[in-house]
Design a protein around this motif. Structure first.
Motif, short mmCIF file in Angstrom:
data_model
loop_
_atom_site.label_atom_id
_atom_site.label_comp_id
_atom_site.label_asym_id
_atom_site.label_seq_id
_atom_site.Cartn_x
_atom_site.Cartn_y
_atom_site.Cartn_z
N ASP A 124 0.78 -1.24 0.14
CA ASP A 124 -0.09 0.07 -0.03
C ASP A 124 0.82 1.36 -0.02
O ASP A 124 0.78 2.19 -0.61
CB ASP A 124 -1.01 -0.10 1.21
N GLY A 125 1.95 1.18 0.70
CA GLY A 125 2.69 2.47 0.76
C GLY A 125 3.41 2.65 -0.69
O GLY A 125 3.35 3.84 -1.12
N ILE A 126 3.75 1.68 -1.28
CA ILE A 126 4.33 1.75 -2.89
C ILE A 126 3.22 2.06 -3.60
O ILE A 126 3.48 3.14 -4.66
CB ILE A 126 4.98 0.57 -3.12
N ILE A 127 1.87 1.83 -3.52
CA ILE A 127 0.84 2.22 -4.36
C ILE A 127 0.45 3.58 -4.32
O ILE A 127 0.57 4.37 -5.02
CB ILE A 127 -0.31 1.32 -4.01
N ALA A 128 0.59 4.15 -2.95
CA ALA A 128 0.55 5.58 -2.72
C ALA A 128 1.59 6.50 -3.19
O ALA A 128 1.28 7.35 -3.90
CB ALA A 128 0.40 5.92 -1.21
N PHE A 129 2.54 5.69 -3.26
CA PHE A 129 3.80 6.52 -3.50
C PHE A 129 3.79 6.65 -5.15
O PHE A 129 3.93 7.96 -5.84
CB PHE A 129 5.23 5.64 -3.31
N TYR A 130 3.49 5.86 -5.65
CA TYR A 130 3.23 5.96 -7.37
C TYR A 130 2.00 6.79 -7.69
O TYR A 130 1.99 7.08 -8.89
CB TYR A 130 3.30 4.49 -8.03
N ALA A 131 1.11 6.82 -6.85
CA ALA A 131 -0.03 7.46 -7.11
C ALA A 131 0.31 9.40 -7.07
O ALA A 131 -0.50 10.09 -7.56
CB ALA A 131 -1.13 7.33 -6.14
N ASP A 132 1.30 9.60 -6.36
CA ASP A 132 1.84 11.09 -6.21
C ASP A 132 2.92 11.64 -7.39
O ASP A 132 3.67 10.99 -7.52
CB ASP A 132 2.38 10.89 -5.03
N PRO A 133 2.14 12.42 -8.27
CA PRO A 133 2.94 12.78 -9.31
C PRO A 133 4.27 13.46 -8.92
O PRO A 133 5.19 13.29 -9.93
CB PRO A 133 1.99 13.66 -10.28
N VAL A 134 4.43 14.27 -8.03
CA VAL A 134 5.65 14.87 -7.51
C VAL A 134 6.72 13.92 -7.03
O VAL A 134 7.78 13.64 -7.62
CB VAL A 134 5.06 15.83 -6.90
N ARG A 135 6.28 12.95 -6.10
CA ARG A 135 7.44 12.03 -5.65
C ARG A 135 7.59 11.04 -6.33
O ARG A 135 8.71 10.65 -6.38
CB ARG A 135 6.52 11.62 -4.43
N SER A 136 6.82 10.52 -7.10
CA SER A 136 7.05 9.36 -7.88
C SER A 136 8.01 9.57 -9.11
O SER A 136 8.71 8.87 -9.82
CB SER A 136 5.83 8.55 -8.55
N VAL A 137 8.16 10.96 -9.64
CA VAL A 137 9.02 11.20 -10.72
C VAL A 137 10.42 10.46 -10.98
O VAL A 137 10.76 10.01 -11.85
CB VAL A 137 8.94 12.64 -10.90
N GLY A 138 10.79 10.36 -9.68
CA GLY A 138 12.36 9.83 -9.62
C GLY A 138 12.21 8.41 -9.75
O GLY A 138 13.36 7.64 -9.96
N PHE A 139 11.01 7.67 -9.91
CA PHE A 139 10.96 6.23 -10.03
C PHE A 139 10.22 5.98 -11.19
O PHE A 139 9.53 4.92 -11.35
CB PHE A 139 10.53 5.56 -8.80
N GLY A 140 9.99 6.78 -12.06
CA GLY A 140 9.52 6.63 -13.41
C GLY A 140 7.98 7.38 -13.44
O GLY A 140 7.46 7.11 -14.53
N GLY A 141 7.49 7.95 -12.57
CA GLY A 141 6.19 8.82 -12.45
C GLY A 141 5.28 7.80 -12.04
O GLY A 141 5.45 6.84 -11.76
N VAL A 142 3.98 8.69 -12.14
CA VAL A 142 2.67 7.96 -11.92
C VAL A 142 2.59 6.56 -12.35
O VAL A 142 2.66 6.47 -13.79
CB VAL A 142 1.56 8.82 -11.99
N MET A 143 2.02 5.73 -11.46
CA MET A 143 1.75 4.16 -12.17
C MET A 143 0.29 3.96 -11.43
O MET A 143 -0.14 4.13 -10.56
CB MET A 143 2.43 3.23 -11.76
N PRO A 144 -0.41 3.52 -12.43
CA PRO A 144 -1.91 3.20 -11.83
C PRO A 144 -1.67 2.10 -10.83
O PRO A 144 -0.49 1.21 -10.72
CB PRO A 144 -2.70 2.36 -13.11
N ARG A 145 -2.54 1.53 -9.70
CA ARG A 145 -2.50 0.87 -8.66
C ARG A 145 -2.01 -0.70 -9.36
O ARG A 145 -1.06 -1.16 -8.62
CB ARG A 145 -3.74 0.50 -8.15
N ASP A 146 -2.66 -1.36 -10.38
CA ASP A 146 -2.11 -2.57 -10.65
C ASP A 146 -0.67 -2.61 -11.09
O ASP A 146 0.03 -3.65 -10.70
CB ASP A 146 -3.06 -2.96 -11.93
N GLN A 147 -0.28 -1.73 -11.90
CA GLN A 147 1.25 -1.46 -12.20
C GLN A 147 2.23 -1.02 -11.07
O GLN A 147 3.14 -1.90 -10.90
CB GLN A 147 1.56 -0.37 -13.24
#
Length: 174
Positions: A23-46
């Motif tokens: 769940d923490g990773i899913i929330a991280f990847y839902a954040d467009p600012v924070r996830s940019v360093g790891f490839g950017g926003v991803m939907p939950r399944d990705q």
């Protein structure tokens, strides 16, 4: 199957990732600012699939990302570890600390422990951190860890990245 060893610091426990950590990773990847360093926003399944690859990385490479927790709690507060998927130039130390825990030196403490474990226990002689341009917080942390900008390169997933070289075991022993 390679289990992640447990690493303890003064304040932290780094343990192997488990299903409940997703769940923490899913929330991280839902954040467009924070996830940019790891490839950017991803939907939950990705994001779930990325997290599954983190677990699989341990089994394929014998190392990977640990889940960071505070001593006395098993709740995930981030991840830190060694990442080297197919196409990467070489193994790198990466980190994510979840928003409620930023600004406390947790990423520094975790990355320092991961690097020491990689050098002292796993036999690594060099490590990098690959950082997207503009990620000033990760650049500051890499430099605080003693890493220096070696070059830029074209990451197969991320585009242009800056490769920061960490001091090796001999340099850290001085």
């Amino acid at each position: 199957m390679t289990p992640a060893p447990r690493i303890e610091t003064d304040r932290l426990v780094l343990r192997g990732p488990v299903a409940d950590d997703v769940d923490g990773i899913i929330a991280f990847y839902a954040d467009p600012v924070r996830s940019v360093g790891f490839g950017g926003v991803m939907p939950r399944d990705q994001a779930w699939r990325w997290f599954a690859s983190v677990i699989g990385h341990w089994h394929l490479r014998g190392y990977g990302f640990w889940t960071i927790t505070l001593k006395g709690s098993d709740a995930p507060i981030g991840i830190c570890g060694i990442w080297n998927p197919d196409g990467w130039p070489e193994p790198e130390i990466g980190w994510i600390v979840y928003p409620d825990f930023e600004g406390r030196g947790i990423a520094f403490e975790a990355a320092t422990a991961v690097r020491a474990h990689a050098y002292d226990v796993m036999g690594f002689t060099t490590l990098t951190s690959n950082i997207v341009p503009g990620n000033t917080r990760s650049v500051a942390l890499a430099e605080r860890l003693g890493a220096t900008l070696e070059r830029t390169y074209d990451n197969i997933n991320m585009g242009t990245e800056m490769l920061y070289r960490h001091p090796g075991p001999a340099e850290l022993a001085q």
